[in-house]
Design an enzyme around this catalytic site. Structure first.
Site, PDB file in Angstrom:
ATOM      1  N   TYR A 155       0.900  -1.227  -0.110  1.00  0.00           N
ATOM      2  CA  TYR A 155       0.078  -0.007   0.065  1.00  0.00           C
ATOM      3  C   TYR A 155       1.002   1.073   0.122  1.00  0.00           C
ATOM      4  O   TYR A 155       0.636   2.467  -0.543  1.00  0.00           O
ATOM      5  CB  TYR A 155      -1.006   0.076   1.160  1.00  0.00           C
ATOM      6  CG  TYR A 155      -2.228   0.763   1.162  1.00  0.00           C
ATOM      7  CD1 TYR A 155      -2.998   0.885   0.003  1.00  0.00           C
ATOM      8  CD2 TYR A 155      -2.496   1.927   1.966  1.00  0.00           C
ATOM      9  CE1 TYR A 155      -4.138   1.638  -0.033  1.00  0.00           C
ATOM     10  CE2 TYR A 155      -3.646   2.796   1.942  1.00  0.00           C
ATOM     11  CZ  TYR A 155      -4.192   2.628   0.820  1.00  0.00           C
ATOM     12  OH  TYR A 155      -5.427   3.451   0.746  1.00  0.00           O
ATOM     13  N   LYS A 162      -2.964   8.369   3.198  1.00  0.00           N
ATOM     14  CA  LYS A 162      -3.956   8.310   4.011  1.00  0.00           C
ATOM     15  C   LYS A 162      -3.762   8.738   5.387  1.00  0.00           C
ATOM     16  O   LYS A 162      -4.902   9.231   6.107  1.00  0.00           O
ATOM     17  CB  LYS A 162      -4.599   6.765   4.013  1.00  0.00           C
ATOM     18  CG  LYS A 162      -4.944   6.427   2.688  1.00  0.00           C
ATOM     19  CD  LYS A 162      -6.412   7.254   2.030  1.00  0.00           C
ATOM     20  CE  LYS A 162      -7.071   6.165   1.113  1.00  0.00           C
ATOM     21  NZ  LYS A 162      -8.348   7.163   0.378  1.00  0.00           N
TER      22      LYS A 162
END
Ligand code: NAD
Ligand code: 0WE
Length: 259
Positions: A155, A162
């Site tokens: 990720y 995020k």
């Protein structure tokens, strides 16, 4: 009688009928909200227009969040069509595909900048441009993923973006709270959407998730839609600056033995 009768909302981030933002739009529409939609590019316009029209949308406008002028033009249109806003849904993220594979330490300067701009700054940019349109009681919801808090293999730079997005939610909530405008994030479990297709190892991640999560299943866009409906309704009147997990309980499991 719907929970959101008379409320006007803007949905950013529908790409197709698998999009999380589409699951949210359906849930809000079912409770009486009047919704407008944005899209990026001709290819997605062909997908988004019929979906938006099926919910009776009066506003379907292009908006690339990398372009401040496009965001201002969008908000001008929102003012013309709706006059004001009660709901803003942000379901937008992007990183170069090469950054979502292999070691995080190979992240490039340009890859970092792009992921941050589209996936984190865009919420602030959009809220900034919409600030005069937002009614007291308005609710802003963005989408995040637990890779912001703990390492999720591959990720990578999206996890860092995020984390910035979730911090932005807290700062925006603090800025807008005095006007009774709430800002929250929903942290969703892995869902097979356009943004998840072609990700290295996603299939295996999705499968493992259901084995470990307390609810022993994956998450659907309907699950996320229902949580967003709650956040946009008066039932969440005291909830702001929060990251609400819709992940079947996965993030609270430390050690798991396979069934
Ligand atoms: P999706 O591909 O359906 O939606 C992503 C959207 O971002 C698309 O509509 C795309 O057009 C838009 N977008 C990308 N760049 C843009 C730009 N420059 N300007 C405007 N829009 C742009 O995928 P999704 O999974 O529904 O993603 C929605 C949100 O949910 C994202 O923030 C994603 O990070 C988050 N999320 C996804 C999952 C998952 O597993 N699918 C889990 C948790 C959180
Ligand atoms: O936030 C996301 C997806 C974000 C995303 C996906 C893509 C794929 C195609 C951002 N940019 C792009 N760019 C592309 O070119 N998720 C939470 C879904 C996701 O993505 C992962 C995951 C999960 C879960 C990537 C690696 C590991 C796990």
């Amino acid at each position: 009688m719907g929970l959101l009768d008379g409320k006007k909302g803007l949905i950013m981030g529908v790409a197709n009928d698998h999009s999380i933002a589409w699951g949210i739009a359906q849930a809000l529409h079912a409770e009486g909200a009047e919704l407008g939609f944005t899209f990026v590019g001709d290819a997605l316009e062909r997908r988004v227009r019929p979906l938006a029209t099926s919910l009776g949308a009066q506003l379907i406008e292009p908006c690339d969040v990398q372009d401040d002028a496009a965001i201002d033009t969008l908000m001008g249109r929102v003012r013309e069509v709706y006059g004001s806003l009660d709901i803003l849904i942000h379901g937008i993220a992007f990183a170069n595909k090469d950054e979502l594979n292999g070691a995080y330490l190979n992240t490039t300067r340009e890859g970092f900048r792009l992921a941050m701009e589209v996936s984190a700054y865009s919420l602030t940019a959009v809220v900034k441009a919409a600030q005069d349109l937002l009614n007291p009681g308005a609710s802003i919801v963005t989408l995040t993923y637990h890779g912001s808090q703990q390492v999720a293999q591959n990720y990578n730079v999206m996890g860092v973006a995020k984390a910035a997005l979730e911090a932005s939610v807290r700062y925006l909530a603090n800025d807008l709270g005095p006007r009774n405008i709430r800002v929250n994030a929903i942290s969703a479990g892995p869902i097979r959407t356009l943004a998840a297709s072609g990700i290295a190892g996603f299939r295996s991640l999705h499968k493992q998730f259901a084995g470990v999560a307390p609810l022993r299943r994956n998450i659907t866009i309907e699950d996320v839609g229902k949580a967003a409906l709650w956040l946009c309704s008066d039932w969440a009147s005291g909830v702001t600056s929060e990251t609400i997990y819709v992940d079947a309980g996965f993030h609270n499991i430390g050690v798991s033995l396979l069934d």
